[in-house]
Design an enzyme around this catalytic site. Structure first.
Site, short mmCIF file in Angstrom:
data_model
loop_
_atom_site.label_atom_id
_atom_site.label_comp_id
_atom_site.label_asym_id
_atom_site.label_seq_id
_atom_site.Cartn_x
_atom_site.Cartn_y
_atom_site.Cartn_z
N ASP A 236 30.76 -49.01 77.93
CA ASP A 236 31.88 -48.09 78.14
C ASP A 236 32.42 -48.19 79.56
O ASP A 236 33.43 -47.57 79.89
CB ASP A 236 31.44 -46.64 77.89
CG ASP A 236 31.41 -46.30 76.41
OD1 ASP A 236 31.99 -47.06 75.61
OD2 ASP A 236 30.82 -45.27 76.05
N ASP B 162 31.62 -46.68 66.05
CA ASP B 162 30.90 -46.09 67.16
C ASP B 162 29.69 -45.30 66.68
O ASP B 162 29.58 -44.95 65.50
CB ASP B 162 31.84 -45.19 67.97
CG ASP B 162 31.48 -45.11 69.44
OD1 ASP B 162 30.36 -45.51 69.81
OD2 ASP B 162 32.33 -44.65 70.23
#
Length: 696
Positions: free
Chosen positions: A500, A435
């Site tokens: 997301d 990430d």
């Protein structure tokens, strides 16, 4: 003239000037001589006595009136408008390398043009001066665009709403976008298309271009006063970021381009073929995964995770991914980044008990990391605050309570590499979710100059070295969702996290945009909970399953909250994905033109013996009945059986009846499916249906 023949288009390159110029790029032709004479432009009043070419690096000194491809200078601002002379060139198959130099400015330019499924262009600038440095402000690649391509398709977005299409008329002037976020970005992805007026998925001439780069970038679409059009893409350099000392070079990222004479679908399939042809492309079936984030967030209780893993195995998952919260002091998002050691508080017996439980259930184990970041509240930052990518003398703004770690510093690089190497070496880990959640803001390197360029290259080196040491570990590129999706990061990773947002309604548009650049097997697509965490919308399993089916399937849902019937329903969706996985992950992505209230797309087998198609009603329309769905792109001479694929808890629409073929199937030729189409039943908004096509 050099004539290069690609898989579906030809390229003609003019070497008569110092910098090569692509003078033709399109449908296959008989020879370059035709291009030379047919496209010879007349001189007109009000312009210089010679026409400056739209070369790969257009030159202001040659009379080019658009944005020059090379921007830079030496001390006191000299040599700011170089003009190159040809040196030599080398042709190896469909790969052309052209060298040019400017003896006055003491610069050398080497351009590489490669043609296969895509046109790939890059150029390298070398400072050939014996003693003086050259300050490079920008070096971009320019591609000509046929004058009839007068409409642009670009993409915008934000967090949880990536890759939103934007159509614009390109009648005159310039459109440009600049990204300074230090990653590919949600807002201005480096992808754009130009086409003839009204071009669609199956009609019109289309070109597309993508910058394969994971840092700052710029693109420009410009129409000159004389009617010529061009696209220009390259890295965006901060002031003073790239200074070439004598003998040093700067190479642009690859510009990857496609051409199609029959619409967007054909053009974007060529981007997919390029990725599928890379040596690193995953060969084995993409494992269905369960990710813990939206199920437990930072609650890493071992019994809870074991229970979740049991249910993951029950529904058919093949990989279990432990997300944020397993390391250092990381009990929330305020601390711990940079300390990549297992937390004795969250996991008092280490990760081994959980990993053994997961692998004992027949699943692989994956883990989340964010190695480019550091929390001020971390052991690493307290020991080495100077390792942060910040500008001395200023208080740096935080993002998600974190700063960027300067990986271009050798000692910081080695520290992170060592911790990750130890983590992967000591545990049975098959997958890493990598990430990156904070923009580069005033990110200066150790020398005080802007550091994003060096940081991006350091990231690549770090990924390359980890893959060399742990070749069996797959890596996902995640950046607050889909903020780092590009072909260069995909040389080092096995999938991208598309967004997301697991809201199926939003995902229909997001995944359609992503499919313009990456194939389904590289696109993370998860079944989220009934109530989406990022939007609050509620959707049934049928819609969520139909949406997530067309990617690398995952589940991000607290399966512990489900009863037996619901778990069986999830297992049914997973089983359907596994049955269709060979088609979904090796076939040709197809998209269909519809009204804005609908989304239709699918995948056809390369030999057109099979297909699966999704049709979604996004919103209400004036008519309850959708228009017939036409299915171009099949083998027109073949006969197909079309069947509805039932999904668990599928919700019927507000119709008293359904089309008579709905229950028994339909047999029709590919020609008729394209020209006549298929009447679908009435559907509620935010629902989808699936169709399976089999050649008879």
């Amino acid at each position: 003239m050099i004539h290069l023949r690609g898989a579906a288009f030809d390229v003609v390159v003019d070497l008569s000037h110092g910098v090569p110029a692509i003078v033709y790029w399109g449908a296959p032709i008989d020879g370059p001589a035709t291009v030379t004479s047919a496209l010879d432009r007349p001189l007109v009043f009000g312009l210089p006595d010679q026409i400056a070419p739209v070369s790969v690096v257009p030159e202001h000194a040659a009379g080019f009136t658009g944005r020059p491809g090379l921007l830079g200078h030496r001390r006191r601002g000299t040599h700011w408008a170089p003009r190159f002379e040809p040196l030599d060139h080398h042709l190896d198959g469909n790969r052309l390398v052209v060298a040019a130099h400017d003896p006055v400015a003491a610069l050398r330019l080497t351009t590489t043009i490669d043609v296969a499924d895509c046109l790939v262009v890059s150029t390298e600038l070398t400072n050939a001066h014996e003693s003086d440095r050259y300050l490079l402000d920008g070096l971009t690649v320019t591609l000509p665009v046929a004058e009839q391509l007068d409409e642009l398709l670009t993409f915008s977005g934000r967090w949880t709403r990536e890759l939103q299409p934007e159509r614009t008329s390109w009648a005159h002037g310039a459109m440009t976008a600049e990204n300074r976020r230090g990653r590919t970005s949600h807002e201005t992805p480096s992808l754009l298309f130009a086409g003839t007026t009204g071009f669609g998925e199956w009609g019109g001439e289309v070109v597309g271009a993508h910058l394969a780069w994971s840092g700052n970038h710029t693109w420009l679409a410009d129409r000159l006063g004389d009617g010529r059009r061009y696209l220009q893409l390259g890295e965006l350099l901060h002031p003073g970021e790239c200074s070439l000392e004598p003998g040093e070079s700067y190479r642009t990222p690859d510009v990857v381009a496609v051409w199609s004479g029959d619409g967007l679908t054909s053009a974007t399939q060529r981007f997919h073929r390029r990725l599928r042809a890379r040596p690193e492309h995953p060969e084995r079936p993409r494992p269905v995964l369960v990710n813990t984030w939206e199920a437990v967030y930072f609650d890493h209780d071992l019994d809870t995770l074991r229970d979740l893993a049991d249910r993951a195995a029950r529904v058919g998952a093949e990989r279990f991914v432990l997300d944020d919260g397993w390391f250092g002091s990381r009990r929330d998002d305020t601390s711990g980044l940079g300390d990549w050691v297992v937390s004795p508080e969250a996991h008092p017996h280490g990760l081994a008990p959980l990993i053994e439980h997961v692998t004992g259930l027949g699943m692989e184990f994956g883990i989340w990391v964010e190695p480019e970041m550091v929390n001020p509240d971390s052991d690493l930052y307290r020991a080495h605050p100077e390792w942060a990518l910040v500008t001395d003398g200023y208080e740096p703004p935080l993002g998600r309570n974190q700063l960027v770690l300067d990986l271009a510093r050798p000692e910081a690089f080695e520290h992170v590499l060592g911790q990750l190497d130890e983590l992967l070496g000591a545990h049975d880990i098959s997958f890493v979710k990598w990430d990156m959640n904070r923009d580069h803001i005033a990110g200066s390197g150790s020398d005080g100059a802007a550091g994003t360029h060096d940081q991006t290259l350091a990231l690549y080196r770090l990924l390359d070295e980890l893959r060399r040491r742990h070749p069996g570990v797959e890596i996902e590129s995640c950046s607050s969702g889909g903020a780092r999706i590009d072909h260069e990061i995909l040389r080092r990773t096995d999938r991208v996290w598309t967004s997301d947002c697991n809201d199926a309604l939003e995902r229909q548009t997001i995944q359609r945009g992503a499919s313009m650049l990456v194939p389904p097997e590289l696109m993370g697509a998860h079944i989220g909970p009934q109530r989406a965490h990022t939007t609050g919308r509620r959707h049934g399993l049928a819609f969520r399953g139909a949406t997530a089916l067309f990617g690398h399937l995952g589940i991000e849902w607290d399966l512990r909250s489900l009863g037996d019937d619901d778990l069986d329903a999830v297992a049914e969706v997973v089983a359907l994905h596994k049955r269709l996985r060979p088609l979904l992950h090796h076939g040709d992505v197809v998209r269909f033109d519809t009204d804005d209230a609908f989304v239709a797309h699918g995948v056809y087998a390369p030999n057109r013996t099979e297909g699966v198609v999704s049709f979604t009603r996004m919103a209400t329309t004036a008519s309850l009945t959708p228009p017939p769905l036409r299915l171009p792109g099949l083998d027109q001479e073949r006969t197909y059986r079309v069947e509805h694929v039932a999904l668990p808890y599928e919700r019927p629409g507000p119709g008293r009846t359904r089309p008579n073929w709905w229950e028994t199937g339909l047999v029709a030729t590919g020609r008729d499916l394209e020209r006549v189409g298929l009447q679908l039943p009435t559907l509620h908004p935010e629902t989808a249906v699936l169709l399976h096509l089999t050649a008879t």
